[in-house]
Design a protein around this motif. Structure first.
Motif, PDB file in Angstrom:
ATOM      1  N   LEU A 191      46.450  37.196  37.298  1.00  0.00           N
ATOM      2  CA  LEU A 191      45.069  36.764  37.530  1.00  0.00           C
ATOM      3  C   LEU A 191      44.966  35.255  37.736  1.00  0.00           C
ATOM      4  CD1 LEU A 191      43.201  39.169  35.074  1.00  0.00           C
ATOM      5  CD2 LEU A 191      43.780  39.507  37.481  1.00  0.00           C
ATOM      6  N   ILE A 192      45.909  34.509  37.186  1.00  0.00           N
ATOM      7  CA  ILE A 192      45.908  33.047  37.350  1.00  0.00           C
ATOM      8  C   ILE A 192      46.050  32.646  38.826  1.00  0.00           C
ATOM      9  CG2 ILE A 192      48.407  32.700  37.054  1.00  0.00           C
ATOM     10  CD1 ILE A 192      47.720  30.350  35.144  1.00  0.00           C
ATOM     11  N   TYR A 193      46.590  33.580  39.645  1.00  0.00           N
ATOM     12  CA  TYR A 193      46.784  33.308  41.083  1.00  0.00           C
ATOM     13  C   TYR A 193      45.588  33.732  41.935  1.00  0.00           C
ATOM     14  CZ  TYR A 193      51.579  32.481  39.734  1.00  0.00           C
ATOM     15  OH  TYR A 193      52.694  31.978  39.128  1.00  0.00           O
ATOM     16  N   LEU A 194      44.582  34.349  41.308  1.00  0.00           N
ATOM     17  CA  LEU A 194      43.437  34.832  42.073  1.00  0.00           C
ATOM     18  C   LEU A 194      42.208  34.005  41.728  1.00  0.00           C
ATOM     19  CD1 LEU A 194      43.864  38.713  41.576  1.00  0.00           C
ATOM     20  CD2 LEU A 194      44.671  37.321  43.483  1.00  0.00           C
ATOM     21  N   PRO A 195      41.417  33.615  42.740  1.00  0.00           N
ATOM     22  CA  PRO A 195      40.176  32.896  42.433  1.00  0.00           C
ATOM     23  C   PRO A 195      39.229  33.793  41.628  1.00  0.00           C
ATOM     24  CG  PRO A 195      40.444  33.251  44.817  1.00  0.00           C
ATOM     25  CD  PRO A 195      41.654  33.812  44.163  1.00  0.00           C
ATOM     26  N   ARG A 213      42.781  28.212  28.587  1.00  0.00           N
ATOM     27  CA  ARG A 213      41.784  27.214  28.999  1.00  0.00           C
ATOM     28  C   ARG A 213      42.418  25.829  29.037  1.00  0.00           C
ATOM     29  NH1 ARG A 213      36.913  28.673  29.903  1.00  0.00           N
ATOM     30  NH2 ARG A 213      35.870  26.721  29.427  1.00  0.00           N
ATOM     31  N   GLY A 214      42.193  25.135  30.127  1.00  0.00           N
ATOM     32  CA  GLY A 214      42.739  23.789  30.276  1.00  0.00           C
ATOM     33  C   GLY A 214      44.084  23.762  30.992  1.00  0.00           C
ATOM     34  N   VAL A 215      44.661  24.959  31.283  1.00  0.00           N
ATOM     35  CA  VAL A 215      46.017  24.951  31.861  1.00  0.00           C
ATOM     36  C   VAL A 215      46.020  24.324  33.262  1.00  0.00           C
ATOM     37  CG1 VAL A 215      46.037  27.276  32.926  1.00  0.00           C
ATOM     38  CG2 VAL A 215      48.140  26.315  32.003  1.00  0.00           C
ATOM     39  N   LEU A 216      44.955  24.532  34.016  1.00  0.00           N
ATOM     40  CA  LEU A 216      44.944  23.986  35.385  1.00  0.00           C
ATOM     41  C   LEU A 216      44.973  22.460  35.337  1.00  0.00           C
ATOM     42  CD1 LEU A 216      42.353  26.342  37.152  1.00  0.00           C
ATOM     43  CD2 LEU A 216      44.825  26.605  36.981  1.00  0.00           C
ATOM     44  N   ALA A 217      44.183  21.901  34.430  1.00  0.00           N
ATOM     45  CA  ALA A 217      44.151  20.434  34.316  1.00  0.00           C
ATOM     46  C   ALA A 217      45.489  19.917  33.780  1.00  0.00           C
ATOM     47  CB  ALA A 217      43.021  20.015  33.377  1.00  0.00           C
ATOM     48  N   ARG A 218      46.079  20.631  32.816  1.00  0.00           N
ATOM     49  CA  ARG A 218      47.339  20.158  32.216  1.00  0.00           C
ATOM     50  C   ARG A 218      48.463  20.108  33.236  1.00  0.00           C
ATOM     51  NH1 ARG A 218      46.188  23.150  28.000  1.00  0.00           N
ATOM     52  NH2 ARG A 218      47.797  24.737  28.174  1.00  0.00           N
ATOM     53  N   ASP A 241      49.185  17.532  37.574  1.00  0.00           N
ATOM     54  CA  ASP A 241      50.100  16.502  38.087  1.00  0.00           C
ATOM     55  C   ASP A 241      51.453  17.074  38.498  1.00  0.00           C
ATOM     56  OD1 ASP A 241      48.168  14.794  37.333  1.00  0.00           O
ATOM     57  OD2 ASP A 241      49.126  14.249  35.419  1.00  0.00           O
ATOM     58  N   ASP A 242      51.673  18.337  38.106  1.00  0.00           N
ATOM     59  CA  ASP A 242      52.998  18.913  38.320  1.00  0.00           C
ATOM     60  C   ASP A 242      52.972  19.956  39.422  1.00  0.00           C
ATOM     61  OD1 ASP A 242      55.678  19.434  37.824  1.00  0.00           O
ATOM     62  OD2 ASP A 242      55.195  21.116  36.528  1.00  0.00           O
ATOM     63  N   ALA A 243      51.955  19.846  40.283  1.00  0.00           N
ATOM     64  CA  ALA A 243      51.765  20.898  41.265  1.00  0.00           C
ATOM     65  C   ALA A 243      52.489  20.563  42.563  1.00  0.00           C
ATOM     66  CB  ALA A 243      50.284  21.136  41.481  1.00  0.00           C
ATOM     67  N   ALA A 259      52.824  26.313  39.594  1.00  0.00           N
ATOM     68  CA  ALA A 259      51.575  25.667  39.165  1.00  0.00           C
ATOM     69  C   ALA A 259      50.685  25.292  40.343  1.00  0.00           C
ATOM     70  CB  ALA A 259      51.898  24.435  38.320  1.00  0.00           C
ATOM     71  N   SER A 260      51.304  25.028  41.499  1.00  0.00           N
ATOM     72  CA  SER A 260      50.497  24.636  42.661  1.00  0.00           C
ATOM     73  C   SER A 260      49.649  25.811  43.146  1.00  0.00           C
ATOM     74  CB  SER A 260      51.391  24.137  43.798  1.00  0.00           C
ATOM     75  OG  SER A 260      52.097  25.225  44.365  1.00  0.00           O
ATOM     76  N   MET A 261      49.995  27.027  42.713  1.00  0.00           N
ATOM     77  CA  MET A 261      49.261  28.217  43.186  1.00  0.00           C
ATOM     78  C   MET A 261      48.298  28.758  42.132  1.00  0.00           C
ATOM     79  SD  MET A 261      52.253  30.122  45.332  1.00  0.00           S
ATOM     80  CE  MET A 261      53.699  29.629  44.422  1.00  0.00           C
ATOM     81  N   TRP A 262      48.253  28.123  40.974  1.00  0.00           N
ATOM     82  CA  TRP A 262      47.334  28.588  39.926  1.00  0.00           C
ATOM     83  C   TRP A 262      45.914  28.169  40.275  1.00  0.00           C
ATOM     84  CZ3 TRP A 262      50.484  26.614  35.082  1.00  0.00           C
ATOM     85  CH2 TRP A 262      51.644  27.394  34.962  1.00  0.00           C
ATOM     86  N   VAL A 263      45.006  29.108  40.215  1.00  0.00           N
ATOM     87  CA  VAL A 263      43.621  28.767  40.571  1.00  0.00           C
ATOM     88  C   VAL A 263      42.580  29.202  39.541  1.00  0.00           C
ATOM     89  CG1 VAL A 263      43.963  28.632  43.063  1.00  0.00           C
ATOM     90  CG2 VAL A 263      43.431  30.841  42.040  1.00  0.00           C
TER      91      VAL A 263
END
Ligand SMILES: C[S@@+](CC[C@H](N)C(=O)[O-])C[C@H]1O[C@@H](n2cnc3c(N)ncnc32)[C@H](O)[C@@H]1O
Length: 284
Positions: free
Chosen positions: A179-183, A211-216, A219-221, A227-231
């Motif tokens: 689910l992390i890969y789907l908007p 919660r907060g994983v996208l922001a964390r 920088d590593d995307a 991580a670059s595909m997590w949305v």
């Protein structure tokens, strides 16, 4: 043109499934593994990320720690969902659907009661890659295994029904690392559809981005990195959200499950840990 030999090269979002297999292979090699996944090493090796292969250097200690955290979360969630599936079969469920199945080898490695049917839904490329490795390994599933090649943003319910899924029977659904890969709107649509296909008593195991994983990881995307595909990440109140969708859910944190499995997480929480992203749910 020369005939292509061996499995396809992992690319795009499904390359992440091969990265997950690498983590499961490393766990399987431990003396005290939380699960054993003997096929994982074959998937990782065929995808060029076998346990012996070198991995990209992590730029700094913080980055290294973040990725160790991801590996640990994969190990804990795998065990969590193995247990959830065991409980579902003990409760009499004989229909299993793995959404975004990737290199999940549960059809081969868990004990299944007779007459269990397990559907693996993913796009064609990872399923073809997987089939090629399974052939090479001579792997034999312990249940009836049916693959369904479809994009989960398209009309997958029709494809699943055509493959033999019976919505009148209870199903146990797994969406692990998906689910992390789907908007968010795609997540809602997916869960609406799962609900429509779930007889009372069906079960569901989900993993949600904390919660907060996208922001964390912002920088590593690096392009192409997982991580670059997590949305998307979990809502503030996942239990209330799922209740509104017709599910009685419980949410667990990685930290509490890790402790329960005897593999406590030693680093202090990075955030105020609210409800966790490991979900076990039963259809009302
Ligand atoms: C991180 S992997 C996890 C695989 C597996 N669930 C596991 O935990 O081993 C994510 C998987 O979701 C699949 N996936 C992502 N988006 C998808 C989509 N729109 N349709 C079908 N599969 C999708 C990818 O192909 C990939 O296999």
């Amino acid at each position: 043109m020369t005939e292509e030999r061996g499995p396809l090269k992992p690319s795009g979002v499904w390359a992440t499934a091969v990265g997950v297999a690498r983590v499961r292979a490393l766990e399987t090699a431990r003396e005290d593994p939380l699960f054993r996944d003997p096929l994982a090493v074959a998937f990782a090796t065929a995808g060029g990320v076998g346990p012996g292969s070198s991995r990209p250097e992590r730029a700094n200690e913080a980055e290294r720690q973040r990725w160790l955290g991801v590996a640990s979360s994969i190990i804990i969630r795998t065990r969590f969902l193995d247990d959830l599936l065991d409980r579902a079969t003990e409760a009499g469920i004989r229909q299993v659907v793995l959404l975004g199945a990737g290199m999940d080898s549960r059809a081969f490695r868990l004990g299944w009661p007779a007459a269990t049917r397990l559907f693996e839904v993913d796009t064609a490329e990872p399923l073809d890659f997987k089939a090629s490795v399974l052939r090479q390994e001579g792997a034999v599933p312990g249940c009836e295994r049916i693959t369904v090649a479809v994009d989960l943003r398209e009309d997958w319910p029709s494809a699943l029904a055509a493959a033999g899924h019976d919505q009148a029977l209870p199903t146990v659904w797994i969406a692990e690392g998906l689910l992390i890969y789907l908007p968010e709107d795609a997540v809602e649509l997916l869960l609406d559809r799962v609900g429509d296909l779930s007889a009372t008593g069906s079960r569901m195991g989900l993993t949600l981005g904390s919660r907060g994983v996208l922001a964390r990881f912002a920088d590593d995307a690096a392009p192409g990195s997982a991580a670059s595909m997590w949305v998307s990440e979990m809502p503030e109140d996942p239990v209330g959200w799922l209740s509104g969708l017709g599910w009685d859910a419980e949410a667990f944190t990685l930290r509490d499950r890790a402790a329960a499995y005897g593999r406590p997480i030693s680093t202090p929480p990075q955030l105020d840990e609210g409800p966790g992203g490991l979900i076990s749910a039963v259809r009302r």
